[in-house]
Design a protein around this motif. Structure first.
Motif, PDB file in Angstrom:
ATOM      1  N   ALA A 194       0.827  -1.212   0.000  1.00 16.40           N
ATOM      2  CA  ALA A 194       0.000   0.000   0.000  1.00 16.40           C
ATOM      3  C   ALA A 194       0.860   1.260   0.000  1.00 16.40           C
ATOM      4  CB  ALA A 194      -0.938  -0.001   1.210  1.00 16.40           C
ATOM      5  N   PHE A 195       2.056   1.198   0.568  1.00 16.60           N
ATOM      6  CA  PHE A 195       2.925   2.374   0.569  1.00 16.60           C
ATOM      7  C   PHE A 195       3.322   2.790  -0.847  1.00 16.60           C
ATOM      8  CE2 PHE A 195       3.956   0.918   4.975  1.00 16.60           C
ATOM      9  CZ  PHE A 195       3.649   2.094   5.643  1.00 16.60           C
ATOM     10  N   LEU A 196       3.308   1.845  -1.788  1.00 16.21           N
ATOM     11  CA  LEU A 196       3.739   2.149  -3.146  1.00 16.21           C
ATOM     12  C   LEU A 196       2.766   3.075  -3.871  1.00 16.21           C
ATOM     13  CD1 LEU A 196       4.925  -1.426  -4.251  1.00 16.21           C
ATOM     14  CD2 LEU A 196       6.218   0.358  -3.042  1.00 16.21           C
ATOM     15  N   ALA A 197       1.563   3.201  -3.353  1.00 13.04           N
ATOM     16  CA  ALA A 197       0.546   4.027  -4.020  1.00 13.04           C
ATOM     17  C   ALA A 197       0.957   5.487  -4.109  1.00 13.04           C
ATOM     18  CB  ALA A 197      -0.787   3.900  -3.284  1.00 13.04           C
ATOM     19  N   THR A 198       1.811   5.953  -3.214  1.00 13.48           N
ATOM     20  CA  THR A 198       2.200   7.364  -3.198  1.00 13.48           C
ATOM     21  C   THR A 198       3.570   7.607  -3.825  1.00 13.48           C
ATOM     22  OG1 THR A 198       2.926   7.007  -0.908  1.00 13.48           O
ATOM     23  CG2 THR A 198       0.774   7.998  -1.215  1.00 13.48           C
ATOM     24  N   LEU A 199       4.172   6.585  -4.413  1.00 10.10           N
ATOM     25  CA  LEU A 199       5.445   6.783  -5.107  1.00 10.10           C
ATOM     26  C   LEU A 199       5.199   7.415  -6.471  1.00 10.10           C
ATOM     27  CD1 LEU A 199       7.478   3.486  -4.539  1.00 10.10           C
ATOM     28  CD2 LEU A 199       7.726   5.668  -3.353  1.00 10.10           C
TER      29      LEU A 199
END
Length: 400
Positions: A194-199
């Motif tokens: 889920a952290f990858l969504a803001t990359l």
């Protein structure tokens, strides 16, 4: 005639007398390198106890968060820790490759001292990209020799590279990357896509280079998934479970399978070192122009051409690899890919790996080690790659 008498000192504190035969015993002092890596979707949901329990029973925690991650997730991090009833302190740290220094390590150690982190019972939590988790890991390995820590990588590169190895972390030294660092694995690594969504798009591509590394050297099925879905993964940032979940799972498990038999790198030959023969030197000299994965991709492009020239890849396979790099919006060329830099990089890698046995692709999803690379061969391969990249640029190629 009297015969001189030889006198010996008596043994003291269990030591043999002077002149007596010396004896010794081998003492094993290195503990096994054990660490747990697991996927934990929705990690910051207060209903999920995974982060609170990681590394030991719930208790006081120092949480080190990379500055950009804190901007995006700071409120959720505070809400999670408060919601779980955890006594905590947060250190927000600016972390990128140019700050991967002992000064940053000491900043973390200073805060550990201020907070009063327990040597065994209060694992430090590191939330950020690979640079942040490396800095915190190194600080914890040095602070009172063995402070546990938990990694929560928030970048795609961090999930695949810095997040799965047994190395505690590292700092750069001089013009060399990762020169200072021990083998003291994290107590636990928690992977939440889920952290990858803001990359941003470029950092997704940066991580895709590390996935491509695993695909080229170990997993043909993974290569084919990247061929089929690469642009979708760039667009969707791995938030679509299909195909993102299979790609991530195969890449992480492929890395772990390669690293598990030799977590402390006693054996200098590892297939997952592919793409890291020339890139460490190129990356450090190109800072801040190239990201880590981009430098790795340039390395892989060069060695793809080299492998094709040696007959390890056929012409069609070599073209497929280079065109996939383009579709993933990764660079395949950099001006530092020239004989002087390549010669220095080869010498440094040979010294680091105790010889010139470097991994090259041998077909798609397989690799071999070679020990007879020459500067002349590298120069010819670099020249061919430069011409290919120039033709692609002229034709409107992406980041060739």
């Amino acid at each position: 005639m009297s015969v001189p008498q030889r006198h010996h000192r008596p043994a003291v504190h269990g030591l043999p007398a002077t002149g007596a035969p010396c004896t010794g015993r081998a003492v094993a002092t290195v503990p096994p390198a054990r660490h747990r890596v697991r996927f934990t979707p929705d990690l910051l949901d207060p209903a999920d106890p995974a982060l609170a329990r990681a590394g030991g029973p719930p208790g006081p925690r120092l949480v080190v968060v990379e500055a950009r991650v804190y901007e995006l997730y700071g409120r959720r991090i505070h809400a999670y820790l408060a919601g779980r009833g955890i006594d905590y302190e947060v250190l927000v740290l600016l972390a990128h490759e140019q700050l991967k220094t002992m000064d940053s390590v000491f900043r973390v150690a200073d805060r550990m001292e201020y907070v009063g982190v327990s040597r065994r019972g209060d694992p430090v939590i590191a939330i950020g990209g690979g640079v942040l988790t490396d800095i915190v890991g190194l600080a914890c390995s040095l602070y009172r020799r063995a402070t546990p820590f938990v990694r929560v990588p928030t970048t795609l590169t961090g999930l695949l590279d810095a997040g799965v190895g047994a190395m505690a972390g590292a700092a750069d030294h001089g013009r060399r990357g990762n020169r200072i660092g021990p083998y003291r694995p994290a107590a636990e690594t928690l992977l939440d896509p889920a952290f990858l969504a803001t990359l941003d798009r470029r950092h997704i591509g940066n991580g895709l280079a590390e996935i491509l590394k695993v695909a080229l050297i170990k997993d043909r099925r993974l290569f084919e998934l990247l061929e089929r879905h690469g642009p979708v993964l760039l667009d969707g940032r791995f938030q679509d479970r299909c195909p993102g979940a299979e790609v991530l799972t195969r890449a992480v498990h492929g890395m772990l399978r390669e690293l598990r038999p030799d977590p402390r790198e006693h054996r200098p030959e590892r297939l997952t070192d592919y793409g890291h023969s020339f890139s460490p030197t190129v990356e450090m000299r190109a800072l801040p122009e190239l990201l880590h994965g981009e430098a790795v991709c340039v390395d892989m492009a060069l060695t793809t051409v080299l492998a094709r020239r040696r007959g390890l890849l056929d012409a069609g396979q070599g073209e497929r690899i280079l065109r996939l790099m383009r579709r993933l919006e990764l660079p395949v060329w950099h001006p530092l890919i020239e004989p002087l830099t390549l010669g220095e990089a080869l010498a440094d890698t040979a010294r680091h790996r105790e010889g010139r046995r470097l991994p090259l692709p041998s077909g798609l999803g397989r690799g071999v080690f070679v020990s007879d690379l020459t500067i002349s061969e590298l120069a010819d391969s670099a020249s061919e790659l430069r011409n290919w990249a120039a033709e692609e640029r002229a034709a409107g190629g992406v980041r060739a």
